[in-house]
Design a protein around this motif. Structure first.
Motif, mmCIF file in Angstrom:
data_model
loop_
_atom_site.group_PDB
_atom_site.id
_atom_site.type_symbol
_atom_site.label_atom_id
_atom_site.label_comp_id
_atom_site.label_asym_id
_atom_site.label_seq_id
_atom_site.Cartn_x
_atom_site.Cartn_y
_atom_site.Cartn_z
ATOM 1 N N ASN A 41 -4.329 2.095 -9.433
ATOM 2 C CA ASN A 41 -3.137 2.339 -8.764
ATOM 3 C C ASN A 41 -2.024 1.187 -9.535
ATOM 4 O O ASN A 41 -1.222 0.759 -8.769
ATOM 5 N N SER A 42 -2.181 0.936 -10.566
ATOM 6 C CA SER A 42 -1.479 -0.064 -11.367
ATOM 7 C C SER A 42 -0.271 0.494 -11.894
ATOM 8 O O SER A 42 0.837 -0.376 -12.036
ATOM 9 N N CYS A 43 -0.155 1.637 -12.017
ATOM 10 C CA CYS A 43 0.967 2.230 -12.951
ATOM 11 C C CYS A 43 2.318 2.390 -11.898
ATOM 12 O O CYS A 43 2.048 2.708 -10.774
ATOM 13 N N ASP A 44 3.339 2.032 -12.609
ATOM 14 C CA ASP A 44 4.586 2.124 -11.917
ATOM 15 C C ASP A 44 4.850 3.669 -11.075
ATOM 16 O O ASP A 44 5.621 3.743 -10.025
ATOM 17 N N GLN A 45 4.417 4.429 -11.804
ATOM 18 C CA GLN A 45 4.675 5.947 -11.274
ATOM 19 C C GLN A 45 3.386 6.361 -10.388
ATOM 20 O O GLN A 45 2.179 6.484 -10.758
#
Length: 206
Positions: free
Chosen positions: A179-183
């Motif tokens: 869940n690291s992505c900005d999206q």
């Protein structure tokens, strides 16, 4: 009905994941921290025992347990914290197991989700069919907590140091959701894929 356990470090974005599982996939969500909160309310099964242990000094003007006062006492004393956990954690697990059985009897859900910070330490693997670790890069977690909760960088690092290490989560959990992505859609795609497999196994094995 399958039971899915969700865990991960502070700031990993577990609340977003849980909301998606509930709203998109119709899961019943139960969070151990919320259960603990309710069980420590006046009339709850843990209230009297906690007050007997710590005294009425932990109560607020309305006669409820002041979580801030309680935290300031137990986190300065590991022995008292262990005693508090010994009262609350078994009661929380018992309540969660009861809720799982109620849903099984209703027979309307395909899966039930438990979220707990201490999912591994409290051996919820004995209750769950599968454990998912919500991974988020430490830098991203730090920035999220500083922005959303107003924590200082020092406080964030102190909290993180007291949680399980990355390797432990990866060893104990069957699935890792990044869940690291900005999206946030990046995490949703992983969830959809893994959930189809998780629920598909139930169908394949009858």
């Amino acid at each position: 009905m399958k039971v899915l356990g969700i865990t991960g470090g502070v700031g990993a974005g577990k609340s977003t994941i849980l909301a998606y599982l509930e709203q998109k996939h119709g899961a019943r969500i139960i969070q151990a921290d919320q259960v603990a909160f309710h069980l420590q309310q006046p009339g709850g099964v843990c209230f009297e025992e906690v007050v007997a242990l710590f005294g009425k000094e932990i109560l607020d003007a309305d006669g409820r347990i002041d979580r801030g006062r309680l935290a300031s006492v137990v986190f300065a004393d590991s022995e008292l914290l262990a005693k508090l956990n010994g009262i609350v954690h078994p009661a929380v697990k018992k309540k969660i197991v009861t809720e799982i059985e109620k849903e099984r009897q209703r027979g309307k859900l395909s899966f039930f989700v438990i979220e707990a910070a201490l999912l591994l330490e409290d051996h919820y693997d004995l209750v769950c069919d599968e454990l998912w670790y919500i991974h988020t890069d430490p830098e991203v977690r730090c920035n999220r907590l500083m922005k959303s909760r107003g924590y200082s960088e020092e406080k964030v690092h102190r909290i993180m140091e007291n949680q399980l290490g990355e390797q432990v989560y990866r060893e104990k959990c069957q699935v890792v959701i990044d869940n690291s992505c900005d999206q946030v859609e990046c995490a949703y795609e992983q969830i959809d894929r893994e959930l189809a497999f998780f629920l598909g196994r139930r169908q394949n094995h009858g």
